[in-house]
Design a protein around this motif. Structure first.
Motif, PDB file in Angstrom:
ATOM      1  N   ASP A   1      -8.523  -0.729  -2.567  1.00  0.00           N
ATOM      2  CA  ASP A   1      -7.623   0.379  -2.908  1.00  0.00           C
ATOM      3  C   ASP A   1      -6.182  -0.097  -3.052  1.00  0.00           C
ATOM      4  O   ASP A   1      -5.386   0.512  -3.776  1.00  0.00           O
ATOM      5  CB  ASP A   1      -7.684   1.476  -1.838  1.00  0.00           C
ATOM      6  CG  ASP A   1      -9.014   2.213  -1.813  1.00  0.00           C
ATOM      7  OD1 ASP A   1      -9.807   2.069  -2.770  1.00  0.00           O
ATOM      8  OD2 ASP A   1      -9.268   2.919  -0.817  1.00  0.00           O
ATOM      9  N   THR A   2      -5.842  -1.172  -2.362  1.00  0.00           N
ATOM     10  CA  THR A   2      -4.467  -1.674  -2.344  1.00  0.00           C
ATOM     11  C   THR A   2      -4.152  -2.542  -3.557  1.00  0.00           C
ATOM     12  O   THR A   2      -2.988  -2.686  -3.927  1.00  0.00           O
ATOM     13  CB  THR A   2      -4.227  -2.454  -1.030  1.00  0.00           C
ATOM     14  OG1 THR A   2      -4.525  -1.585   0.069  1.00  0.00           O
ATOM     15  CG2 THR A   2      -2.799  -2.903  -0.889  1.00  0.00           C
ATOM     16  N   ALA A  25      -8.363   2.304   8.716  1.00  0.00           N
ATOM     17  CA  ALA A  25      -9.535   1.551   8.261  1.00  0.00           C
ATOM     18  C   ALA A  25     -10.046   0.634   9.368  1.00  0.00           C
ATOM     19  O   ALA A  25     -11.255   0.543   9.604  1.00  0.00           O
ATOM     20  CB  ALA A  25      -9.184   0.736   7.014  1.00  0.00           C
ATOM     21  N   SER A  43       1.135   2.007   4.248  1.00  0.00           N
ATOM     22  CA  SER A  43       0.072   0.999   4.267  1.00  0.00           C
ATOM     23  C   SER A  43      -0.356   0.674   5.693  1.00  0.00           C
ATOM     24  O   SER A  43      -1.545   0.499   5.973  1.00  0.00           O
ATOM     25  CB  SER A  43       0.552  -0.272   3.555  1.00  0.00           C
ATOM     26  OG  SER A  43      -0.410  -1.285   3.627  1.00  0.00           O
ATOM     27  N   LYS A  51      -2.667   3.362   6.858  1.00  0.00           N
ATOM     28  CA  LYS A  51      -3.986   3.235   6.222  1.00  0.00           C
ATOM     29  C   LYS A  51      -4.762   2.053   6.792  1.00  0.00           C
ATOM     30  O   LYS A  51      -5.971   2.146   7.004  1.00  0.00           O
ATOM     31  CB  LYS A  51      -3.827   3.082   4.709  1.00  0.00           C
ATOM     32  CG  LYS A  51      -3.377   4.355   4.028  1.00  0.00           C
ATOM     33  CD  LYS A  51      -3.245   4.150   2.533  1.00  0.00           C
ATOM     34  CE  LYS A  51      -2.861   5.450   1.844  1.00  0.00           C
ATOM     35  NZ  LYS A  51      -2.782   5.293   0.377  1.00  0.00           N
ATOM     36  N   LEU A  52      -4.073   0.946   7.024  1.00  0.00           N
ATOM     37  CA  LEU A  52      -4.718  -0.231   7.614  1.00  0.00           C
ATOM     38  C   LEU A  52      -5.261   0.097   8.999  1.00  0.00           C
ATOM     39  O   LEU A  52      -6.409  -0.224   9.324  1.00  0.00           O
ATOM     40  CB  LEU A  52      -3.724  -1.390   7.697  1.00  0.00           C
ATOM     41  CG  LEU A  52      -4.188  -2.617   8.483  1.00  0.00           C
ATOM     42  CD1 LEU A  52      -5.371  -3.285   7.797  1.00  0.00           C
ATOM     43  CD2 LEU A  52      -3.022  -3.595   8.652  1.00  0.00           C
ATOM     44  N   GLU A 110     -14.969  -1.169   5.672  1.00  0.00           N
ATOM     45  CA  GLU A 110     -13.762  -0.337   5.715  1.00  0.00           C
ATOM     46  C   GLU A 110     -12.517  -1.125   5.306  1.00  0.00           C
ATOM     47  O   GLU A 110     -11.664  -0.615   4.584  1.00  0.00           O
ATOM     48  CB  GLU A 110     -13.575   0.261   7.117  1.00  0.00           C
ATOM     49  CG  GLU A 110     -14.647   1.254   7.515  1.00  0.00           C
ATOM     50  CD  GLU A 110     -15.919   0.601   8.061  1.00  0.00           C
ATOM     51  OE1 GLU A 110     -16.032  -0.652   8.070  1.00  0.00           O
ATOM     52  OE2 GLU A 110     -16.820   1.358   8.474  1.00  0.00           O
ATOM     53  N   LEU A 111     -12.418  -2.360   5.776  1.00  0.00           N
ATOM     54  CA  LEU A 111     -11.270  -3.191   5.419  1.00  0.00           C
ATOM     55  C   LEU A 111     -11.361  -3.659   3.976  1.00  0.00           C
ATOM     56  O   LEU A 111     -10.339  -3.780   3.290  1.00  0.00           O
ATOM     57  CB  LEU A 111     -11.146  -4.373   6.378  1.00  0.00           C
ATOM     58  CG  LEU A 111     -10.749  -4.015   7.804  1.00  0.00           C
ATOM     59  CD1 LEU A 111     -10.769  -5.251   8.692  1.00  0.00           C
ATOM     60  CD2 LEU A 111      -9.374  -3.354   7.849  1.00  0.00           C
ATOM     61  N   GLY A 145       0.829  -1.188   0.000  1.00  0.00           N
ATOM     62  CA  GLY A 145       0.000   0.000   0.000  1.00  0.00           C
ATOM     63  C   GLY A 145       0.847   1.215   0.000  1.00  0.00           C
ATOM     64  O   GLY A 145       2.043   1.160   0.193  1.00  0.00           O
ATOM     65  N   PHE A 157     -10.111  -0.793   1.964  1.00  0.00           N
ATOM     66  CA  PHE A 157      -8.648  -0.766   2.057  1.00  0.00           C
ATOM     67  C   PHE A 157      -8.049  -1.809   1.106  1.00  0.00           C
ATOM     68  O   PHE A 157      -7.116  -1.517   0.353  1.00  0.00           O
ATOM     69  CB  PHE A 157      -8.206  -1.048   3.506  1.00  0.00           C
ATOM     70  CG  PHE A 157      -6.754  -1.413   3.641  1.00  0.00           C
ATOM     71  CD1 PHE A 157      -5.766  -0.439   3.640  1.00  0.00           C
ATOM     72  CD2 PHE A 157      -6.368  -2.745   3.760  1.00  0.00           C
ATOM     73  CE1 PHE A 157      -4.414  -0.782   3.753  1.00  0.00           C
ATOM     74  CE2 PHE A 157      -5.032  -3.092   3.883  1.00  0.00           C
ATOM     75  CZ  PHE A 157      -4.056  -2.109   3.872  1.00  0.00           C
TER      76      PHE A 157
END
Length: 197
Positions: free
Chosen positions: A182-183, A112, A105, A108-109, A175-176, A20, A179
């Protein structure tokens, strides 16, 4: 509980190698190491039966978050080794990019996971394969290091791509799943880059 059987059962989930973050290698990284909550905790030692029971009974969202966090930690550590030990400038640069991308990443993780209902807290425990891969990189030198690092990165990114696509399509926590979705493109970019070297 037999720790080895537990590891074999959880290893596929923890094999995730989430990619990410930005693909820009020119931006400075002020904090290239994961924070204390993302530190390495060997999976085969120092993990109590209660922790193993928790992991065994963890929700799919928790398992995904834990695996993504562990893969970020693995990628940061492997990237640091590549920056220091690779003989190829391309691999040194790729390692630097992995440190930056997986540090981002992780952030961001965590964001999320915190928005999930109920919130999830990633607990990054390296699996046996990740531990062995880092140990092999620490021991390798010269062209042997370059070959091992490249092979590990291809395998990790192929695993990550499949895992991210799967959670994006089938994950139960919005949400995950976002993520993960998007990754996917970032993982594809990194995989193409390392395969081209």
């Amino acid at each position: 509980m037999n720790k080895h059987l537990w590891m074999l059962g959880l290893a596929p989930a923890l094999a995730l190698a989430a990619c990410g973050g930005a693909d820009n290698t020119e931006s400075p990284v002020t904090n290239a190491t994961p924070d204390d909550s993302m530190m390495n905790m060997p999976a085969d030692e120092n993990v109590s039966d209660n922790a193993m029971d928790h992991m065994t009974m963890a929700s799919p969202a928790q398992k995904f978050a834990d695996a993504a966090g562990a893969s970020d930690y693995y990628e940061v550590e492997a990237g640091k080794l590549a920056e220091d030990k690779a003989t190829s400038q391309g691999l040194k640069d790729f390692g630097k990019m992995m440190v930056a991308a997986h540090t981002e990443s992780t952030a961001k993780l965590k964001a999320a996971a915190a928005k999930a209902k109920p919130a999830v807290t990633p607990n990054p425990v390296l699996n046996a394969e990740q531990e062995a891969n880092l140990a092999a990189l620490k021991e390798a030198k010269g062209a042997d290091f370059d070959a091992k690092y490249k092979a590990q990165q291809i395998a990790a990114h192929e695993t990550a791509l499949a895992a991210m696509k799967d959670y994006a399509a089938n994950g139960g926590v919005l949400e995950l799943a976002k993520f993960a979705g998007d990754t996917v493109k970032v993982v594809e970019t990194h995989l193409a880059k390392i395969k081209a070297m």
